[in-house]
Design a protein around this motif. Sequence first.
Motif, PDB file in Angstrom:
ATOM      1  N   GLU A  14       4.043 -66.432-106.143  1.00 26.47           N
ATOM      2  CA  GLU A  14       4.211 -67.723-106.806  1.00 26.47           C
ATOM      3  C   GLU A  14       5.053 -67.467-108.048  1.00 26.47           C
ATOM      4  OE1 GLU A  14       3.190 -70.503-104.713  1.00 26.47           O
ATOM      5  OE2 GLU A  14       2.130 -71.289-106.477  1.00 26.47           O
ATOM      6  N   LEU A  15       6.254 -68.071-108.105  1.00 23.17           N
ATOM      7  CA  LEU A  15       7.188 -67.768-109.196  1.00 23.17           C
ATOM      8  C   LEU A  15       6.588 -68.019-110.581  1.00 23.17           C
ATOM      9  CD1 LEU A  15      10.528 -69.087-107.650  1.00 23.17           C
ATOM     10  CD2 LEU A  15       9.925 -66.702-108.111  1.00 23.17           C
ATOM     11  N   CYS A  16       5.857 -69.117-110.709  1.00 24.03           N
ATOM     12  CA  CYS A  16       5.241 -69.434-112.008  1.00 24.03           C
ATOM     13  C   CYS A  16       3.737 -69.535-111.819  1.00 24.03           C
ATOM     14  CB  CYS A  16       5.795 -70.735-112.573  1.00 24.03           C
ATOM     15  SG  CYS A  16       7.581 -70.741-112.744  1.00 24.03           S
ATOM     16  N   GLY A  17       3.170 -68.595-111.097  1.00 27.77           N
ATOM     17  CA  GLY A  17       1.773 -68.680-110.702  1.00 27.77           C
ATOM     18  C   GLY A  17       0.785 -68.222-111.753  1.00 27.77           C
ATOM     19  N   GLU A  18      -0.442 -67.936-111.273  1.00 21.29           N
ATOM     20  CA  GLU A  18      -1.524 -67.517-112.167  1.00 21.29           C
ATOM     21  C   GLU A  18      -1.185 -66.197-112.855  1.00 21.29           C
ATOM     22  OE1 GLU A  18      -5.411 -67.349-110.386  1.00 21.29           O
ATOM     23  OE2 GLU A  18      -5.001 -69.091-109.140  1.00 21.29           O
ATOM     24  N   LEU A  19      -1.687 -66.055-114.078  1.00 21.98           N
ATOM     25  CA  LEU A  19      -1.469 -64.827-114.838  1.00 21.98           C
ATOM     26  C   LEU A  19      -2.300 -63.695-114.230  1.00 21.98           C
ATOM     27  CD1 LEU A  19       0.013 -63.730-117.363  1.00 21.98           C
ATOM     28  CD2 LEU A  19      -2.067 -64.224-118.662  1.00 21.98           C
ATOM     29  N   CYS A  20      -1.674 -62.550-114.023  1.00 19.11           N
ATOM     30  CA  CYS A  20      -2.346 -61.397-113.434  1.00 19.11           C
ATOM     31  C   CYS A  20      -2.657 -60.383-114.540  1.00 19.11           C
ATOM     32  CB  CYS A  20      -1.427 -60.781-112.377  1.00 19.11           C
ATOM     33  SG  CYS A  20      -2.110 -59.339-111.544  1.00 19.11           S
ATOM     34  N   CYS A  79      -1.780 -57.517-114.696  1.00 18.16           N
ATOM     35  CA  CYS A  79      -0.607 -56.655-114.934  1.00 18.16           C
ATOM     36  C   CYS A  79       0.379 -57.288-115.914  1.00 18.16           C
ATOM     37  CB  CYS A  79       0.095 -56.334-113.616  1.00 18.16           C
ATOM     38  SG  CYS A  79       1.100 -57.688-112.975  1.00 18.16           S
ATOM     39  N   GLY A  80       0.119 -58.545-116.302  1.00 18.65           N
ATOM     40  CA  GLY A  80       0.994 -59.213-117.258  1.00 18.65           C
ATOM     41  C   GLY A  80       2.013 -60.128-116.602  1.00 18.65           C
ATOM     42  N   ASN A  81       2.204 -59.975-115.306  1.00 22.81           N
ATOM     43  CA  ASN A  81       3.132 -60.827-114.576  1.00 22.81           C
ATOM     44  C   ASN A  81       2.377 -62.074-114.090  1.00 22.81           C
ATOM     45  OD1 ASN A  81       5.492 -61.647-113.348  1.00 22.81           O
ATOM     46  ND2 ASN A  81       5.618 -59.921-111.937  1.00 22.81           N
ATOM     47  N   ARG A  82       3.100 -63.051-113.605  1.00 22.77           N
ATOM     48  CA  ARG A  82       2.489 -64.260-113.049  1.00 22.77           C
ATOM     49  C   ARG A  82       2.716 -64.315-111.549  1.00 22.77           C
ATOM     50  NH1 ARG A  82       0.429 -68.196-115.999  1.00 22.77           N
ATOM     51  NH2 ARG A  82       0.672 -67.967-118.257  1.00 22.77           N
ATOM     52  N   GLY A  83       1.715 -64.824-110.818  1.00 21.74           N
ATOM     53  CA  GLY A  83       1.891 -65.118-109.397  1.00 21.74           C
ATOM     54  C   GLY A  83       1.756 -63.928-108.467  1.00 21.74           C
ATOM     55  N   CYS A  84       1.089 -62.849-108.918  1.00 20.67           N
ATOM     56  CA  CYS A  84       0.906 -61.673-108.051  1.00 20.67           C
ATOM     57  C   CYS A  84       0.019 -62.024-106.853  1.00 20.67           C
ATOM     58  CB  CYS A  84       0.274 -60.528-108.833  1.00 20.67           C
ATOM     59  SG  CYS A  84       1.399 -59.826-110.056  1.00 20.67           S
ATOM     60  N   PHE A  85       0.321 -61.363-105.722  1.00 27.32           N
ATOM     61  CA  PHE A  85      -0.395 -61.556-104.459  1.00 27.32           C
ATOM     62  C   PHE A  85      -1.908 -61.448-104.645  1.00 27.32           C
ATOM     63  CE2 PHE A  85      -1.044 -59.537 -99.994  1.00 27.32           C
ATOM     64  CZ  PHE A  85      -1.196 -60.778 -99.388  1.00 27.32           C
ATOM     65  N   GLU A  86      -2.382 -60.501-105.468  1.00 30.81           N
ATOM     66  CA  GLU A  86      -3.832 -60.320-105.589  1.00 30.81           C
ATOM     67  C   GLU A  86      -4.529 -61.485-106.290  1.00 30.81           C
ATOM     68  OE1 GLU A  86      -4.553 -56.497-107.481  1.00 30.81           O
ATOM     69  OE2 GLU A  86      -4.883 -57.445-109.417  1.00 30.81           O
ATOM     70  N   ILE A  95      15.155 -59.061 -97.331  1.00 32.49           N
ATOM     71  CA  ILE A  95      14.730 -59.409 -98.683  1.00 32.49           C
ATOM     72  C   ILE A  95      14.802 -60.913 -98.934  1.00 32.49           C
ATOM     73  CG2 ILE A  95      15.500 -59.165-101.088  1.00 32.49           C
ATOM     74  CD1 ILE A  95      16.092 -56.186-100.265  1.00 32.49           C
ATOM     75  N   GLY A  96      15.771 -61.569 -98.334  1.00 30.26           N
ATOM     76  CA  GLY A  96      15.909 -63.019 -98.507  1.00 30.26           C
ATOM     77  C   GLY A  96      14.726 -63.799 -97.968  1.00 30.26           C
ATOM     78  N   HIS A  97      13.947 -63.156 -97.105  1.00 30.65           N
ATOM     79  CA  HIS A  97      12.810 -63.862 -96.498  1.00 30.65           C
ATOM     80  C   HIS A  97      11.463 -63.325 -96.951  1.00 30.65           C
ATOM     81  CE1 HIS A  97      15.593 -66.293 -94.281  1.00 30.65           C
ATOM     82  NE2 HIS A  97      16.302 -65.184 -94.111  1.00 30.65           N
ATOM     83  N   MET A  98      11.466 -62.714 -98.104  1.00 29.94           N
ATOM     84  CA  MET A  98      10.238 -62.395 -98.830  1.00 29.94           C
ATOM     85  C   MET A  98       9.746 -63.733 -99.404  1.00 29.94           C
ATOM     86  SD  MET A  98      10.343 -59.734-102.007  1.00 29.94           S
ATOM     87  CE  MET A  98      11.581 -60.583-103.018  1.00 29.94           C
ATOM     88  N   VAL A  99       8.449 -64.004 -99.286  1.00 32.04           N
ATOM     89  CA  VAL A  99       7.912 -65.280 -99.774  1.00 32.04           C
ATOM     90  C   VAL A  99       7.673 -65.208-101.286  1.00 32.04           C
ATOM     91  CG1 VAL A  99       5.963 -66.889 -99.650  1.00 32.04           C
ATOM     92  CG2 VAL A  99       6.833 -65.810 -97.558  1.00 32.04           C
ATOM     93  N   VAL A 100       8.295 -66.101-102.056  1.00 31.33           N
ATOM     94  CA  VAL A 100       8.076 -66.129-103.504  1.00 31.33           C
ATOM     95  C   VAL A 100       7.391 -67.414-103.973  1.00 31.33           C
ATOM     96  CG1 VAL A 100       9.978 -64.533-104.033  1.00 31.33           C
ATOM     97  CG2 VAL A 100      10.409 -66.991-103.996  1.00 31.33           C
ATOM     98  N   GLU A 101       7.175 -68.332-103.026  1.00 28.50           N
ATOM     99  CA  GLU A 101       6.409 -69.545-103.327  1.00 28.50           C
ATOM    100  C   GLU A 101       5.559 -69.846-102.088  1.00 28.50           C
ATOM    101  OE1 GLU A 101       6.543 -70.480-106.823  1.00 28.50           O
ATOM    102  OE2 GLU A 101       6.970 -72.528-106.172  1.00 28.50           O
ATOM    103  N   LEU A 102       4.236 -69.822-102.263  1.00 32.76           N
ATOM    104  CA  LEU A 102       3.343 -69.956-101.099  1.00 32.76           C
ATOM    105  C   LEU A 102       3.580 -71.243-100.318  1.00 32.76           C
ATOM    106  CD1 LEU A 102       0.038 -68.540-102.639  1.00 32.76           C
ATOM    107  CD2 LEU A 102       1.419 -67.498-100.833  1.00 32.76           C
TER     108      LEU A 102
END
Lengths: 332, 332
Positions: free
Chosen positions: A167-173, A175-182, B161-168
């Motif tokens: 998620e580009l602007c997702g939940e804060l993880c 690790c400091g990044n936003r939108g991590c899979f976990e 790489i273009g088909h990596m999901v970045v927005e659920l």
Amino acid sequence: VLFLGIDLGATNIAAALVDESGSIIRSSSTPTLSVRPATQVIDDMVALSLRLIGDEGLTEQDIAALGVGIPGIVSSETGVVHLCPNLFWQQLPLKDMLQTHLSMPVHITNDANCAALAELQVGAFRSRQSAVLITLGSGIGGAVILGGKLHSGAHGAAGEIGHMVVELCGELCACGNRGCFERYASADALMRMYSADASTRMYSADASTRMNSASNTTDIPTGKTHTAKEIIAAAKNGEPTATAVFEKYVYSLAKGIVSIINLYDPEIIALGGGISHAGDFLLQTVRKEVSKHLFLKDCPSAEIVLATLGNEAGIIGAALYAMQKIRQIKCL
Amino acid sequence: VLFLGIDLGATNIAAALVDESGSIIRSSSTPTLSVRPATQVIDDMVALSLRLIGDEGLTEQDIAALGVGIPGIVSSETGVVHLCPNLFWQQLPLKDMLQTHLSMPVHITNDANCAALAELQVGAFRSRQSAVLITLGSGIGGAVILGGKLHSGAHGAAGEIGHMVVELCGELCACGNRGCFERYASADALMRMYSADASTRMYSADASTRMNSASNTTDIPTGKTHTAKEIIAAAKNGEPTATAVFEKYVYSLAKGIVSIINLYDPEIIALGGGISHAGDFLLQTVRKEVSKHLFLKDCPSAEIVLATLGNEAGIIGAALYAMQKIRQIKCL
């Protein structure tokens, strides 16, 4: 030839004597008490190792090497733990610290790498050249096998599947990044999603429907935190809130798996960690959801299975890692 | 020894005679006219190859092998193009079809793989063991080098790489999935983002501010579609809408790059394709944004650079791919 494997967890330090085939000869564990200084945790790792060796009637000289799996980012070459949030460790020269107390060669790596190595030798990845292990626990761990070997990356940080951005602007993880899979597909994510959804539903218009339907399903009471196990059991029994949340969870998990397929294109993907105990119910739902989002729907792609080794994957894999390392050195 | 390389694009079929060091000896191209039946496109690929050979005063026997780069999913082993949306090809046995017309060995692969091979031999990836090429064009192509070799995956579909999901639950992609990276970080994505943003601003409260500021910046007129080049030039000159859109674009691109680092942990990542012509302006912005979202901020991670070979990467790499293939066979 025997090897020692240590799986360092936030709760327990587990250790085992493992033979060349990956069988556990003897195992034991002791609480980690992770808030202690690192030196005390390391002293206990050493004491546990020596006790296991003594209990088997052996001496340090009988052990070819010690492998240690760490729940964090590790440089296997330098033996430094760069970051291990669960134990509050940062830039800790663990290998050197252990080596001062032990005469056998010590090798450290990431715990998910250990689990993947164990699956490769004695589990779901046997005879596979490329495989990805996704461990669905409080976070998401990952390890990648390529060309029949661990893919650790140029700086020892490859396979951090839990920190792929979904998620580009997702939940804060953490690790400091936003939108991590976990943040969307770990056991903790499932629990958070359920809590959020259940509390919304309690006050929503369909609350009465839910209360009525609850009587003949295994509805779980709201107002307390439910474990991932309870939520999945309720979903399996058709409880509406749990079913809706589980479907949403599987959607997120499947999208992450599709990304892994599109990037690594492995032969096989195994799901491990607490969530994987949901077994076939999880597996069938995930396979179906993944197939909907595949890039090449008519071409063969990664098989999706459950990891076959449970809690023991970590200690077996740590020992196998040490075996692999000393054999590499011998070959040079 | 000479090799033939063909870069099959949606617009042009480019071909070149390439020597062992990756230098182009002679090149030529002809329009693809992609709406034609595949057989006609293939006839032109053969004719172009034979013409190049003849123009150089050579015969087919002087060419060691032909390599072809395809903008789609290819099985290099079977020589089948599984999917090539730009040419409307599906399950086309291209290698066999070319081989019936040509006496030299034919090898086909993905075009991004070719570009990465060329960068490895004569470009940005020289002497690197692990590298990722991200081509930012109308879509996003990708290719991964691991252990000094192309990582093509278990089914020839790795590095998409273009088909990596970045927005659920993101935008619908041509591949049928939602939220693919190329919907947010390709040149087309930048153009779409600008159009959407510009039309919103035309009717928004800050329109007057924008009009005033436009006089002393290189504002670009709204109401028509702007190229990625125009938008980036305007951002470079401080035009407010273009700047805002470019920042949003770089944010998405950087998050995808962070995922690639967290998964592959390569030595180096190169940005290619049309967007990469923005040069240092792009590179500095991307590096800064990536550094904000890194998992391990204090540890070394992938160097980010611009691809050094332009449009020629495809033909050089296709020829080098053929060279690699026939040498592999000779070694067995």
